[in-house]
Design a protein around this motif. Structure first.
Motif, PDB file in Angstrom:
ATOM      1  N   ASN A  57       0.827  -1.193   0.000  1.00 34.94           N
ATOM      2  CA  ASN A  57       0.000   0.000   0.000  1.00 34.94           C
ATOM      3  C   ASN A  57       0.871   1.255   0.000  1.00 34.94           C
ATOM      4  O   ASN A  57       2.102   1.184   0.049  1.00 34.94           O
ATOM      5  N   HIS A  58       0.218   2.408  -0.053  1.00 37.11           N
ATOM      6  CA  HIS A  58       0.957   3.677  -0.117  1.00 37.11           C
ATOM      7  C   HIS A  58       1.898   3.845   1.076  1.00 37.11           C
ATOM      8  O   HIS A  58       3.007   4.355   0.923  1.00 37.11           O
ATOM      9  N   ALA A  59       1.473   3.399   2.240  1.00 40.64           N
ATOM     10  CA  ALA A  59       2.290   3.591   3.441  1.00 40.64           C
ATOM     11  C   ALA A  59       3.545   2.728   3.430  1.00 40.64           C
ATOM     12  O   ALA A  59       4.561   3.087   4.035  1.00 40.64           O
ATOM     13  N   GLN A  60       3.498   1.576   2.743  1.00 42.59           N
ATOM     14  CA  GLN A  60       4.639   0.665   2.726  1.00 42.59           C
ATOM     15  C   GLN A  60       5.677   1.006   1.665  1.00 42.59           C
ATOM     16  O   GLN A  60       6.830   0.589   1.769  1.00 42.59           O
ATOM     17  N   LEU A  61       5.298   1.761   0.644  1.00 41.21           N
ATOM     18  CA  LEU A  61       6.148   1.894  -0.537  1.00 41.21           C
ATOM     19  C   LEU A  61       7.306   2.885  -0.436  1.00 41.21           C
ATOM     20  O   LEU A  61       8.291   2.722  -1.161  1.00 41.21           O
ATOM     21  N   PRO A  62       7.234   3.930   0.383  1.00 46.47           N
ATOM     22  CA  PRO A  62       8.380   4.856   0.401  1.00 46.47           C
ATOM     23  C   PRO A  62       9.721   4.181   0.651  1.00 46.47           C
ATOM     24  O   PRO A  62      10.740   4.593   0.079  1.00 46.47           O
ATOM     25  N   PHE A  63       9.783   3.123   1.476  1.00 47.50           N
ATOM     26  CA  PHE A  63      11.055   2.455   1.722  1.00 47.50           C
ATOM     27  C   PHE A  63      11.685   1.983   0.418  1.00 47.50           C
ATOM     28  O   PHE A  63      12.873   2.202   0.165  1.00 47.50           O
ATOM     29  N   TYR A  64      10.904   1.322  -0.440  1.00 49.79           N
ATOM     30  CA  TYR A  64      11.436   0.753  -1.670  1.00 49.79           C
ATOM     31  C   TYR A  64      11.811   1.842  -2.678  1.00 49.79           C
ATOM     32  O   TYR A  64      12.899   1.812  -3.267  1.00 49.79           O
ATOM     33  N   LEU A  65      10.899   2.766  -2.877  1.00 51.36           N
ATOM     34  CA  LEU A  65      11.116   3.764  -3.925  1.00 51.36           C
ATOM     35  C   LEU A  65      12.263   4.706  -3.571  1.00 51.36           C
ATOM     36  O   LEU A  65      13.102   5.024  -4.425  1.00 51.36           O
ATOM     37  N   HIS A  66      12.316   5.121  -2.321  1.00 55.03           N
ATOM     38  CA  HIS A  66      13.400   6.043  -1.946  1.00 55.03           C
ATOM     39  C   HIS A  66      14.736   5.313  -1.832  1.00 55.03           C
ATOM     40  O   HIS A  66      15.795   5.945  -2.008  1.00 55.03           O
ATOM     41  N   LEU A  67      14.720   3.993  -1.573  1.00 58.27           N
ATOM     42  CA  LEU A  67      15.961   3.216  -1.646  1.00 58.27           C
ATOM     43  C   LEU A  67      16.498   3.230  -3.069  1.00 58.27           C
ATOM     44  O   LEU A  67      17.706   3.428  -3.290  1.00 58.27           O
ATOM     45  N   ALA A 192      25.789 -11.017  15.018  1.00 60.46           N
ATOM     46  CA  ALA A 192      26.964 -10.213  14.670  1.00 60.46           C
ATOM     47  C   ALA A 192      27.072  -9.916  13.181  1.00 60.46           C
ATOM     48  O   ALA A 192      27.960  -9.154  12.766  1.00 60.46           O
ATOM     49  N   LEU A 193      26.198 -10.491  12.366  1.00 57.57           N
ATOM     50  CA  LEU A 193      26.307 -10.288  10.929  1.00 57.57           C
ATOM     51  C   LEU A 193      26.014  -8.838  10.551  1.00 57.57           C
ATOM     52  O   LEU A 193      25.030  -8.252  11.025  1.00 57.57           O
ATOM     53  N   PRO A 194      26.816  -8.233   9.669  1.00 58.89           N
ATOM     54  CA  PRO A 194      26.504  -6.883   9.180  1.00 58.89           C
ATOM     55  C   PRO A 194      25.188  -6.883   8.427  1.00 58.89           C
ATOM     56  O   PRO A 194      24.856  -7.854   7.734  1.00 58.89           O
ATOM     57  N   ARG A 195      24.460  -5.801   8.537  1.00 64.59           N
ATOM     58  CA  ARG A 195      23.159  -5.745   7.878  1.00 64.59           C
ATOM     59  C   ARG A 195      22.825  -4.339   7.443  1.00 64.59           C
ATOM     60  O   ARG A 195      23.438  -3.364   7.870  1.00 64.59           O
ATOM     61  N   GLY A 196      21.843  -4.244   6.595  1.00 64.25           N
ATOM     62  CA  GLY A 196      21.367  -2.970   6.070  1.00 64.25           C
ATOM     63  C   GLY A 196      20.291  -3.246   5.045  1.00 64.25           C
ATOM     64  O   GLY A 196      19.733  -4.356   4.976  1.00 64.25           O
ATOM     65  N   ALA A 197      19.993  -2.270   4.207  1.00 65.05           N
ATOM     66  CA  ALA A 197      18.997  -2.450   3.157  1.00 65.05           C
ATOM     67  C   ALA A 197      19.537  -3.411   2.103  1.00 65.05           C
ATOM     68  O   ALA A 197      20.661  -3.249   1.627  1.00 65.05           O
ATOM     69  N   ILE A 198      18.742  -4.424   1.761  1.00 62.68           N
ATOM     70  CA  ILE A 198      19.158  -5.418   0.771  1.00 62.68           C
ATOM     71  C   ILE A 198      18.104  -5.543  -0.326  1.00 62.68           C
ATOM     72  O   ILE A 198      16.938  -5.193  -0.132  1.00 62.68           O
ATOM     73  N   HIS A 199      18.517  -6.083  -1.468  1.00 57.55           N
ATOM     74  CA  HIS A 199      17.598  -6.313  -2.579  1.00 57.55           C
ATOM     75  C   HIS A 199      16.684  -7.498  -2.284  1.00 57.55           C
ATOM     76  O   HIS A 199      15.469  -7.426  -2.477  1.00 57.55           O
ATOM     77  N   ALA A 200      17.263  -8.621  -1.862  1.00 59.90           N
ATOM     78  CA  ALA A 200      16.555  -9.819  -1.403  1.00 59.90           C
ATOM     79  C   ALA A 200      15.916 -10.658  -2.503  1.00 59.90           C
ATOM     80  O   ALA A 200      15.281 -11.669  -2.215  1.00 59.90           O
ATOM     81  N   ASP A 201      16.119 -10.278  -3.779  1.00 61.30           N
ATOM     82  CA  ASP A 201      15.496 -11.030  -4.881  1.00 61.30           C
ATOM     83  C   ASP A 201      16.338 -10.881  -6.148  1.00 61.30           C
ATOM     84  O   ASP A 201      15.805 -10.774  -7.247  1.00 61.30           O
ATOM     85  N   LEU A 202      17.673 -10.895  -5.997  1.00 60.67           N
ATOM     86  CA  LEU A 202      18.538 -10.558  -7.126  1.00 60.67           C
ATOM     87  C   LEU A 202      18.784 -11.788  -7.996  1.00 60.67           C
ATOM     88  O   LEU A 202      19.862 -12.376  -8.007  1.00 60.67           O
TER      89      LEU A 202
END
Length: 328
Positions: A57-67, A192-202
């Motif tokens: 929905n609209h509320a969920q999408l800013p994370f993806y688009l702005h990434l 302890a694994l490094p993490r951040g924003a990932i694609h997850a479907d490459l």
């Protein structure tokens, strides 16, 4: 992607004009995939991809688009969401790069050059490894946060739903592997694994190349709509499970595996914890896509161009990763 929502030329044309992208001259639905409605849109100013989001929905999408916007502005070749002109009206739930078409959230991005390579060689895998590491580093300062919505919590919720569709051997495998992944996730090494924003479907069909087979030039990553904050190692494992496996058998291809890992680690060396847990994350990546393909195959939604993927492929990959783990 599959087409769930029919968009008229008039509706698409109005959005293109609002974004200053010219007059629409052609609109064509894109076949393949399972999540969103996608169209190629041609205007007198260029080639674009129009996406209507069917589950998000609209509320969920800013994370993806702005990434995607963030990565594009940091030199990573990804489709860049197109913004409304200054002063253009912004409806409720929208922002400058999030729009509404047919009552659904929508985005328009530039169409990438090149084509997907569905039979990659070592050079393609090296290019993907290099750029994936660069994307991870580029997203370190990305400020928005959202969990991987297809991560461990979703696996635990979805396995009971798909179990009735499995035979005894499959049921035993999926239950055992889910228990193993819950055990790994509770450990200190995983924390302890490094993490951040990932694609997850490459996957192979989410990367474009130009150049030649011998000297490919990676021209872009796309389809970020499974992205989330998770371990970088999981993202690498998902890519290895597609780019560096033999599709008929599900077994790892040594040359392609080495090429991707060498290129990735030349940009971002793995930590000790990542090296230890790489075999477990390769299993996790296989489990994730086996579960999601079972779900899509046995509980499909209607779509005019829907072709669900064969779930048994990732069952084979998982069995191969368990039987022959990649040693760090």
């Amino acid at each position: 992607m599959a087409v769930y929502t029919d968009v008229s030329d008039a509706e698409a044309g109005a959005l293109m004009r609002a974004l200053g992208l010219g007059e629409l001259t052609a609109l064509r639905g894109i076949e393949g995939g399972i999540e969103n409605t996608n169209y190629f849109a041609t205007t007198d100013q260029g080639e674009w991809v129009l996406t209507l989001f069917e589950r998000l929905n609209h509320a969920q999408l800013p994370f993806y688009l702005h990434l995607m916007k963030h990565l594009a502005q940091h030199g990573v070749p990804v489709p860049e969401p197109q913004a409304k002109a200054d002063g253009a009206p912004v409806a409720a739930g929208e922002d400058d790069i999030l729009h509404t078409v047919c009552g659904k959230p929508a985005a328009v991005v530039n169409r990438l050059r090149g084509k997907s390579e569905l039979q990659p060689g070592a050079a393609h895998c090296a290019a993907v490894g290099d750029m994936l590491a660069r994307a991870h580093l580029a997203a370190r300062d990305y400020p928005l946060r959202q969990p991987n919505l297809r991560g461990l919590t979703w696996w635990n919720e979805t396995v009971p739903v798909v179990l009735p569709h499995l035979d005894d051997a499959q049921s035993a495998l999926i239950r055992t592997e889910l228990a193993y992944q819950n055990h790994i996730a509770a450990g200190s090494a995983y924390a302890a694994l490094p993490r951040g924003a990932i694609h997850a479907d490459l996957f192979r069909d989410n990367v474009m190349f130009e150049g030649t087979r011998e000297q490919p030039v990676l021209s872009g990553f796309f389809d970020f709509y499974f992205a989330g904050v998770d371990t970088w190692l999981f993202d690498l494992a998902v890519a290895l499970n597609d780019w560096a496996v033999d599709l008929p058998s599900g077994r790892a291809d040594t040359a392609r595996t080495r090429a991707m890992l060498a290129a990735y680690t030349a940009v971002r060396p793995l930590t000790d914890a990542e090296r230890r847990l790489l075999p477990a994350m390769l299993r996790a990546g296989a489990l994730r896509f086996w579960i999601s393909r079972l779900w899509d195959f046995h509980l499909p939604r209607e779509a005019s161009m829907l072709k669900p993927h064969d779930p048994t492929h990732f069952e084979r990959v998982l069995r191969a990763r368990v039987a022959d783990p990649l040693l760090p």
